[in-house]
Enzyme design. Structure first.
Site, PDB file in Angstrom:
ATOM      1  N   SER A 256       0.783  -1.237   0.000  1.00  0.00           N
ATOM      2  CA  SER A 256       0.000   0.000   0.000  1.00  0.00           C
ATOM      3  C   SER A 256       0.815   1.287   0.000  1.00  0.00           C
ATOM      4  O   SER A 256       0.256   2.368  -0.107  1.00  0.00           O
ATOM      5  CB  SER A 256      -0.972   0.020   1.186  1.00  0.00           C
ATOM      6  OG  SER A 256      -0.288   0.252   2.392  1.00  0.00           O
ATOM      7  N   LYS A 301      -6.113   4.893   8.311  1.00  0.00           N
ATOM      8  CA  LYS A 301      -5.029   5.658   7.692  1.00  0.00           C
ATOM      9  C   LYS A 301      -5.407   7.130   7.571  1.00  0.00           C
ATOM     10  O   LYS A 301      -4.577   8.014   7.788  1.00  0.00           O
ATOM     11  CB  LYS A 301      -4.696   5.058   6.326  1.00  0.00           C
ATOM     12  CG  LYS A 301      -4.112   3.655   6.422  1.00  0.00           C
ATOM     13  CD  LYS A 301      -3.707   3.110   5.066  1.00  0.00           C
ATOM     14  CE  LYS A 301      -3.041   1.740   5.219  1.00  0.00           C
ATOM     15  NZ  LYS A 301      -2.506   1.229   3.961  1.00  0.00           N
TER      16      LYS A 301
END
EC number: 3.4.21.53
Length: 360
Positions: A256, A301
């Site tokens: 990611s 996040k």
């Protein structure tokens, strides 16, 4: 990794699921005097640390770029921040600990199989995440070089034991062609191999120590996919012209960070500041064609970036709805489908123009 107070309760930190070891509460995880576990089959996901890909970690540059003088390439020292974000995953929790994370911290609870699939050990999952992390680094370099119109080549980063390539190909070989087809990125090599069957011959052309070599390899069967041919090498994309890109992060895995690594390379190898001096964070995988892919744990996040003070967050388009499902405060969340979208969002934000934002 550091040990926690309870060695069985720890936090894994990978890129899609980055892991960090945190101190655990002193709660019994088994019945005293027995091997009977009191832990629950769930993991808690929450905000993990953010890392500036333009900055330093453990005394070294996170994205370290060097070039030979004759290459004529200028390496910039950009202002602003391009922070990759992570998810902290806590495992081996008692019921009290799990409920505490869920109620007290806003963490989400997921079945343990979502972190460690059945039939796979923790070590196997960590190894898979490290491979994915390495592949995302290679893709980041490829996409950045393509964006900057700089040449690259494909290099053998490793050869699996007892594989078709063992004893024939070597680490650091430059892969020039397969069956006469020129190879300029790993995906091209994979396509050639996938079109073959186990037992087929493969003509391999490599450059080794400055010499061009022609080899013939008999492909073997993939151990996990019946009928699929396997060469057995790990490939990475390497810039030409004496340019070298290294990524220096430990204890983080998964794919990611790909987009943020790509943007860091672009920023360092182009004049000016992509961020305009702003604090930008984000997440997303990167494909060799520049496509930005969805990731897990986006709400955590986004929260980590907001708490760290980010002004702009770059989110994969497929994660948009979830990314803005919770309060983002004054932080703008931009919708990104590919690397062109990401650089455009940075340019617009730096110039004070509206960006293409995620909508709830």
């Amino acid at each position: 990794m550091k040990s926690s107070h309870n060695p069985r309760l720890r936090t894994l930190t990978w890129g899609a699921l980055p892991l960090v070891v945190l101190t655990a509460a002193a709660t019994l995880d088994h019945i005293p005097g027995t091997n009977i576990s009191l832990t629950v089959p769930y993991a808690a996901e929450g905000p993990g640390p953010t890392v500036d890909t333009l900055g330093m970690a453990d005394g070294v540059e996170v994205v370290e770029i060097s070039a030979q003088d004759e290459a004529g390439i200028t390496i910039d020292d950009p202002a602003g921040q391009l922070n990759m974000t992570t998810v902290a995953v806590r495992t081996n929790m008692t019921l009290v600990q799990a409920l505490g994370r869920w109620i007290g911290s806003g963490d989400t609870l997921v079945p343990i199989e979502a972190i460690f699939p059945k039939g796979h050990s923790e070590e196997e999952v960590q190894e898979a995440n490290q491979i994915a992390f390495s592949q995302s680094e290679s893709a980041a370099t490829l996409v950045a070089m393509d964006y900057l119109q700089l040449p690259v080549h494909v290099e053998v980063a490793g050869v699996a034991e007892d594989s078709a390539a063992a004893g024939t190909l070597e680490q650091d070989d430059i892969l020039l062609a397969l069956d006469g087809k020129k190879i300029t990125q790993p995906q091209q090599a994979q396509e050639v191999i996938q079109a073959k069957k186990p037992g087929d011959k493969l003509q391999v052309t490599v450059e080794r120590a400055g010499k061009e070599l022609h080899k013939t390899v008999t492909l073997k069967e993939h151990p996990e996919t019946k009928g699929q041919a396997l060469l057995g090498i790990l490939m990475i994309t390497v810039p030409d012209n004496g340019l070298e890109v290294n990524y220096n992060l430990e204890d983080i895995g998964g794919p990611s960070a790909g987009m943020m690594f790509t943007l860091a390379v672009i920023d360092k190898l182009s004049p000016g500041d992509l961020t305009g001096g702003h604090f930008v964070a984000g997440t997303g995988t990167i494909e060799p064609d520049g496509t930005v892919g969805a990731i897990g744990g986006i709400v955590h996040k986004v929260r980590a970036a907001k708490d760290a003070g980010a002004e702009l967050f770059l989110a994969p388009a497929d994660n948009c709805a979830e990314a803005v499902s919770r309060s983002t405060g004054d932080m703008v969340v931009a919708r990104v489908e590919d690397i062109e979208d990401a650089t455009q969002a940075l340019e617009d934000f730096a110039a004070g123009r509206p960006v293409v934002a995620c909508e709830d």
